[in-house]
Write a protein that holds these residues in place. Structure first.
Motif, PDB file in Angstrom:
ATOM      1  N   ASN A 276       1.225  -1.129  -0.293  1.00 42.45           N
ATOM      2  CA  ASN A 276      -0.398   0.095  -0.400  1.00 42.45           C
ATOM      3  C   ASN A 276       0.906   0.888   0.236  1.00 42.45           C
ATOM      4  N   VAL A 277       1.906   0.689   0.766  1.00 40.61           N
ATOM      5  CA  VAL A 277       2.881   2.564   0.393  1.00 40.61           C
ATOM      6  C   VAL A 277       3.455   2.365  -0.871  1.00 40.61           C
ATOM      7  N   LEU A 278       4.042   1.636  -1.943  1.00 38.41           N
ATOM      8  CA  LEU A 278       4.262   1.717  -2.539  1.00 38.41           C
ATOM      9  C   LEU A 278       2.670   1.951  -4.183  1.00 38.41           C
ATOM     10  N   LEU A 279       1.639   1.846  -3.376  1.00 36.89           N
ATOM     11  CA  LEU A 279       0.873   2.254  -4.593  1.00 36.89           C
ATOM     12  C   LEU A 279       0.186   3.443  -4.325  1.00 36.89           C
ATOM     13  N   GLY A 280       0.487   4.438  -3.097  1.00 37.14           N
ATOM     14  CA  GLY A 280       0.214   5.463  -2.408  1.00 37.14           C
ATOM     15  C   GLY A 280       1.572   6.301  -3.108  1.00 37.14           C
ATOM     16  N   LEU A 281       2.673   5.730  -3.217  1.00 32.43           N
ATOM     17  CA  LEU A 281       3.852   6.658  -3.983  1.00 32.43           C
ATOM     18  C   LEU A 281       3.465   6.567  -5.435  1.00 32.43           C
ATOM     19  N   LEU A 282       2.807   5.348  -6.102  1.00 30.69           N
ATOM     20  CA  LEU A 282       2.576   4.933  -7.668  1.00 30.69           C
ATOM     21  C   LEU A 282       1.979   6.126  -7.896  1.00 30.69           C
ATOM     22  N   LYS A 283       0.827   5.942  -6.685  1.00 30.07           N
ATOM     23  CA  LYS A 283      -0.543   7.305  -7.069  1.00 30.07           C
ATOM     24  C   LYS A 283      -0.560   8.842  -6.568  1.00 30.07           C
ATOM     25  N   GLY A 284       0.984   9.052  -5.953  1.00 35.65           N
ATOM     26  CA  GLY A 284       0.477  10.588  -5.890  1.00 35.65           C
ATOM     27  C   GLY A 284      -0.254  10.901  -4.135  1.00 35.65           C
TER      28      GLY A 284
ATOM     29  N   TRP B 192      11.207   8.760   0.341  1.00 32.86           N
ATOM     30  CA  TRP B 192       9.604   8.720   0.200  1.00 32.86           C
ATOM     31  C   TRP B 192       8.161   7.949   1.004  1.00 32.86           C
ATOM     32  N   SER B 193       9.170   8.230   1.588  1.00 31.36           N
ATOM     33  CA  SER B 193       7.617   7.338   2.490  1.00 31.36           C
ATOM     34  C   SER B 193       7.844   7.222   4.059  1.00 31.36           C
ATOM     35  N   SER B 194       6.720   7.308   4.388  1.00 34.60           N
ATOM     36  CA  SER B 194       7.017   7.675   6.448  1.00 34.60           C
ATOM     37  C   SER B 194       7.799   5.891   6.869  1.00 34.60           C
TER      38      SER B 194
END
Length: 152
Positions: free
Chosen positions: A34-42, A118-120
């Motif tokens: 989900n973290v990766l998907l959040g980065l992909l979606k912005g 770029w993530s928490s």
């Protein structure tokens, strides 16, 4: 199906579970998918650099999976079973395996950097999360049976 093939199948599955279980647990614990998907979606405050890095890491993973599947279906394409132990002497394998190895290293490194920067998660947890995703993916890919070519 004979008992011998069931035992062989079970041993192979158990070997792959050494990758699937820890990879799945790390992926679940860090919620890395989900973290990766959040980065992909912005959606997680991602900027253009983070989205580009996330896309490149996914692209590298797609190249890795494609090359792995190509190596699996190679016997069907060539009509003969390649000698995987002596892959350096094979024309096709001597090219595909180094490219696949490079895409694994590049994709994992970029994913670990992307999750760390770029993530928490931070760098240590980002590296663990990237390792978990790759272990899970390789464990699941390893469960795909390789086709056998029977000589006539």
């Amino acid at each position: 199906m004979s008992t011998r093939s069931l035992v062989h199948f079970s041993r192979h599955t158990l070997k792959q579970l050494k990758f699937v279980l820890p990879g799945g647990l790390l992926t679940y614990y860090f919620d890395s998918h989900n973290v990766l998907l959040g980065l992909l979606k912005g959606t997680s405050g991602a900027n253009d650099w983070s989205r580009s890095a996330a896309r490149l890491s996914v692209l590298s993973a797609a190249v890795t999976v494609s090359l792995f599947l190509y190596v699996l279906v190679l016997p069907l394409l060539q009509g003969e079973q390649p000698n995987y132990r002596h892959w350096r002497q094979s024309g096709v394998l001597s090219t595909v395996i180094p490219v696949m190895t490079a895409s694994i290293v590049a994709g994992w490194s970029l994913l670990a950097f992307t999750l760390g920067c770029w993530s928490s998660l931070g760098y240590i947890e980002g590296t663990l999360a990237a390792s978990g995703l790759y272990a899970l993916a390789f464990g699941l890919l390893g469960l795909i049976p390789a086709p056998k070519v029977h000589r006539q």
